[in-house]
Design an enzyme around this catalytic site. Structure first.
Site, short mmCIF file in Angstrom:
data_model
loop_
_atom_site.label_atom_id
_atom_site.label_comp_id
_atom_site.label_asym_id
_atom_site.label_seq_id
_atom_site.Cartn_x
_atom_site.Cartn_y
_atom_site.Cartn_z
N ASP A 136 0.81 -1.22 0.00
CA ASP A 136 0.00 0.00 0.00
C ASP A 136 0.84 1.27 0.00
OD1 ASP A 136 -2.23 -1.65 0.09
OD2 ASP A 136 -2.27 -1.65 2.28
N HIS A 153 -4.67 -1.67 -5.83
CA HIS A 153 -3.88 -0.54 -6.34
C HIS A 153 -4.82 0.57 -6.78
CE1 HIS A 153 -0.25 -3.40 -7.21
NE2 HIS A 153 -0.62 -3.38 -5.96
N GLN A 161 1.99 -6.04 -3.21
CA GLN A 161 2.43 -6.15 -1.82
C GLN A 161 3.71 -5.32 -1.62
OE1 GLN A 161 1.46 -9.54 -3.39
NE2 GLN A 161 -0.44 -8.51 -2.90
P1 GDP Z 1 -0.77 0.35 -3.55
O1 GDP Z 1 -1.38 -0.92 -3.08
O2 GDP Z 1 0.69 0.43 -3.29
O3 GDP Z 1 -1.11 0.68 -4.97
O4 GDP Z 1 -1.43 1.50 -2.65
P2 GDP Z 1 -2.99 1.63 -2.26
O5 GDP Z 1 -3.75 2.07 -3.43
O6 GDP Z 1 -3.45 0.40 -1.55
O7 GDP Z 1 -2.91 2.74 -1.13
C1 GDP Z 1 -2.38 4.00 -1.37
C2 GDP Z 1 -3.43 5.04 -1.03
O8 GDP Z 1 -2.82 6.31 -0.96
C3 GDP Z 1 -4.50 5.19 -2.11
O9 GDP Z 1 -5.70 5.57 -1.49
C4 GDP Z 1 -3.96 6.31 -2.99
O10 GDP Z 1 -4.99 7.02 -3.67
C5 GDP Z 1 -3.32 7.18 -1.96
N1 GDP Z 1 -2.14 7.94 -2.43
C6 GDP Z 1 -1.17 7.55 -3.30
N2 GDP Z 1 -0.20 8.49 -3.36
C7 GDP Z 1 -0.57 9.48 -2.51
C8 GDP Z 1 0.04 10.69 -2.10
O11 GDP Z 1 1.12 11.07 -2.52
N3 GDP Z 1 -0.64 11.43 -1.18
C9 GDP Z 1 -1.84 11.06 -0.65
N4 GDP Z 1 -2.43 11.84 0.24
N5 GDP Z 1 -2.44 9.90 -1.02
C10 GDP Z 1 -1.79 9.11 -1.91
P1 IMO Z 2 -0.87 -4.13 -2.30
O1 IMO Z 2 -0.41 -4.68 -3.62
C1 IMO Z 2 -0.93 -4.56 2.04
C2 IMO Z 2 -1.01 -8.65 3.64
C3 IMO Z 2 -2.27 -9.11 4.34
C4 IMO Z 2 -1.69 -10.10 5.33
C5 IMO Z 2 -0.55 -10.74 4.54
C6 IMO Z 2 -0.91 -12.07 3.86
O2 IMO Z 2 -2.16 -3.43 -2.35
O3 IMO Z 2 0.23 -3.36 -1.64
P2 IMO Z 2 -2.42 -12.75 1.78
O4 IMO Z 2 -3.85 -12.45 1.46
O5 IMO Z 2 -1.45 -12.27 0.78
O6 IMO Z 2 -2.21 -14.19 2.14
O7 IMO Z 2 -2.14 -11.92 3.14
O8 IMO Z 2 -0.19 -9.79 3.54
N1 IMO Z 2 -1.22 -8.13 2.27
C7 IMO Z 2 -1.15 -6.83 1.94
N2 IMO Z 2 -0.97 -5.73 2.70
N3 IMO Z 2 -1.02 -4.44 0.70
C8 IMO Z 2 -1.18 -5.53 -0.08
O9 IMO Z 2 -1.16 -5.46 -1.43
C9 IMO Z 2 -1.29 -6.79 0.53
N4 IMO Z 2 -1.47 -8.06 0.08
C10 IMO Z 2 -1.41 -8.86 1.15
O10 IMO Z 2 -2.93 -8.05 4.99
O11 IMO Z 2 -1.11 -9.42 6.41
MG MG Z 3 -2.89 -1.60 -1.84
#
Ligand code: GDP
Ligand code: IMO
Ligand code: MG
Length: 420
Positions: A12, A40, A221
């Protein structure tokens, strides 16, 4: 050549946004591991969209997207996502390819994930319950069904055989949820998948590379969730690090050029497991609130804390990171003071290395303090306009890691990014 974008923390980090930002310069964007456990987030025309299975390059007309062999694929999620993307006017059929060696997640993998987590009680991994672990177990256990099998007329027979094996396992867990609805959805989605471009991924991608087309590998991840190098057993079931690109797409290591590591300006984790810099106080709560730190896949609140340079340094080492994109810097805008973890206190000693089993030893993080910038940076587009305290913060991180922050993301929108 192949460049890689991957997460350096516990997921994330904002990979989706960063892949979408870079994708316009690439001919192919390919996912190489993970599955629908990923979430994502992208903003397209001011609208938010969360991708779980489709690569984050899908919104660029001239970019081809590949779901690589290292991924585990949930056909139901893919079908739903395909429809969501279509609502944005994107016809996935023209832009999306799936490698035939990609393993399928069956409804019974999801049931097994749930049964396994329930059986662990307090020691549960906190998995996303998407069937990731069981699907990868069937891959390494040499039982799994692959996308290429969909085209075999005996697919249903193969499915039933594996399903029965899973039933015996589910029985041993005493798990008897009815999954017939999931199975119905699954077979509908399988029908849909047969209409997609199913290709030999390794020839497909190597041909592109040979033609001089640029490839971007999109990690899911984060490095600290890598099955080998993460905080085992609180990890996911794939190699999330750059080495996973080779096995997850079928490309040679010397083809990899830039390894772009994405890190938040602070740190989060969702699910169970060690997190040395986690804050259980008001500051942690403030980070969660300001950063809207709730899981994109499960909606769970993310655990929040300060940036951990010991773990980041480790992630840079195992990935061969060549540049860092620092995301969510704007979340720190109003903080008066910032802490940066520079070593771990373990057994009375200060160390700068990640120990073998973080989950079994108390870690006392040592921090250095920095003044916050207390300026709204969300509208800044040029690094010369960044506040000095922020430059100091980033310079310290660059020095510690020996790798520079090349971009700073200062908001969730596409254009909120600054070249450092
Ligand atoms: P990913 O799994 O690595 O693609 O990340 P996620 O989408 O799960 O979580 C990132 C969150 O942060 C999302 O809600 C994005 O819209 C938000 N986000 C990404 N970059 C920025 C940033 O620079 N600033 C803020 N405030 N939010 C961001
Ligand atoms: P993105 O791509 C954050 C975490 C789960 C759990 C552990 C194992 O959005 O960054 P799983 O379902 O893979 O067997 O869970 O990994 N986890 C993540 N945490 N971002 C993710 O993906 C994750 N994918 C799995 O919360 O702790
Ligand atoms: Mg994510």
């Amino acid at each position: 050549m192949v460049d890689v974008i991957l997460g350096l923390q516990w997921g994330d980090e904002g990979k989706g946004k960063i892949v979408d930002f870079f994708a316009k310069d690439y001919k192919v964007v390919a996912r190489f591991q993970g599955g629908p456990n990923a979430g994502h987030t992208l903003y397209v025309n001011d609208k938010k969209l969360v991708l779980h299975q489709i690569p984050s390059g899908i919104f660029h007309e001239n970019t081809t997207n590949l779901i690589g062999n290292g991924v585990v694929l949930d056909a139901v999620t893919l079908k739903k996502e395909y429809d969501k993307v279509a609502a944005f006017g994107i016809d996935g059929r023209n832009h999306l390819y799936v490698a035939e060696r990609t393993h399928l997640i069956l409804p019974s993998h999801r049931a097994l994930d749930k049964a396994s987590e329930l059986s662990k009680g307090n020691e549960k991994i906190g998995s996303t319950l998407k069937g990731i672990g069981p699907a990868y177990m069937d891959k390494t256990g040499r039982n799994g069904l692959r996308v290429g099998d969909l085209l075999d007329k005996n697919f249903t027979t193969q499915y039933i055989k594996l399903r029965m094996k899973h039933q015996r396992l589910l029985d041993s867990f005493g798990f008897n949820d009815d999954i017939s609805e999931w199975e119905e959805e699954f077979f509908e989605a399988i029908e849909f998948m047969r209409s997609l471009k199913i290709v030999n991924g390794e020839y497909f991608i190597n041909e592109k590379i040979r033609e001089g087309k640029k490839v971007l590998a999109e990690g899911a991840q984060g490095s600290m969730l890598d099955v080998d190098f993460g905080t085992f057993p609180f990890v996911t079931s794939s190699n999330t690090i750059s080495a996973g690109v080779c096995t997850g797409l079928g490309i040679a290591p010397q083809k990899i050029k830039e390894v772009i590591g994405v890190s938040k300006a602070y740190c989060t984790r969702v699910g169970s497991g060690p997190f040395p810099t986690e804050l259980h106080d008001e500051t942690g709560e403030r980070l969660r609130k300001v950063g809207s730190e709730f899981g994109a896949t499960t909606g769970r609140p993310r655990r929040c804390g300060w940036i951990d340079l010991v773990a980041l340094n480790f992630a840079c080492m195992v990935n061969g990171v060549t540049q860092i994109v620092m995301t969510k810097a704007d979340v720190l805008d109003a903080f008066e003071e910032l802490s940066v973890c520079t070593s771990y206190g373990i057994d009375g000693k200060q160390v700068k290395t990640v120990p073998y089993q973080m989950s079994k030893m108390p870690i006392d993080p040592h921090y250095e303090q920095f003044a916050g910038w207390q300026t709204d940076i969300t509208n800044v587009r040029d690094n010369t306009n960044l506040p000095q305290p922020m430059k100091n913060y980033i310079e310290f991180i660059n020095g510690y890691l020996g790798v520079d922050v090349s971009y700073i993301s200062n908001g969730p929108e596409r254009d909120q990014i600054i070249k450092a």
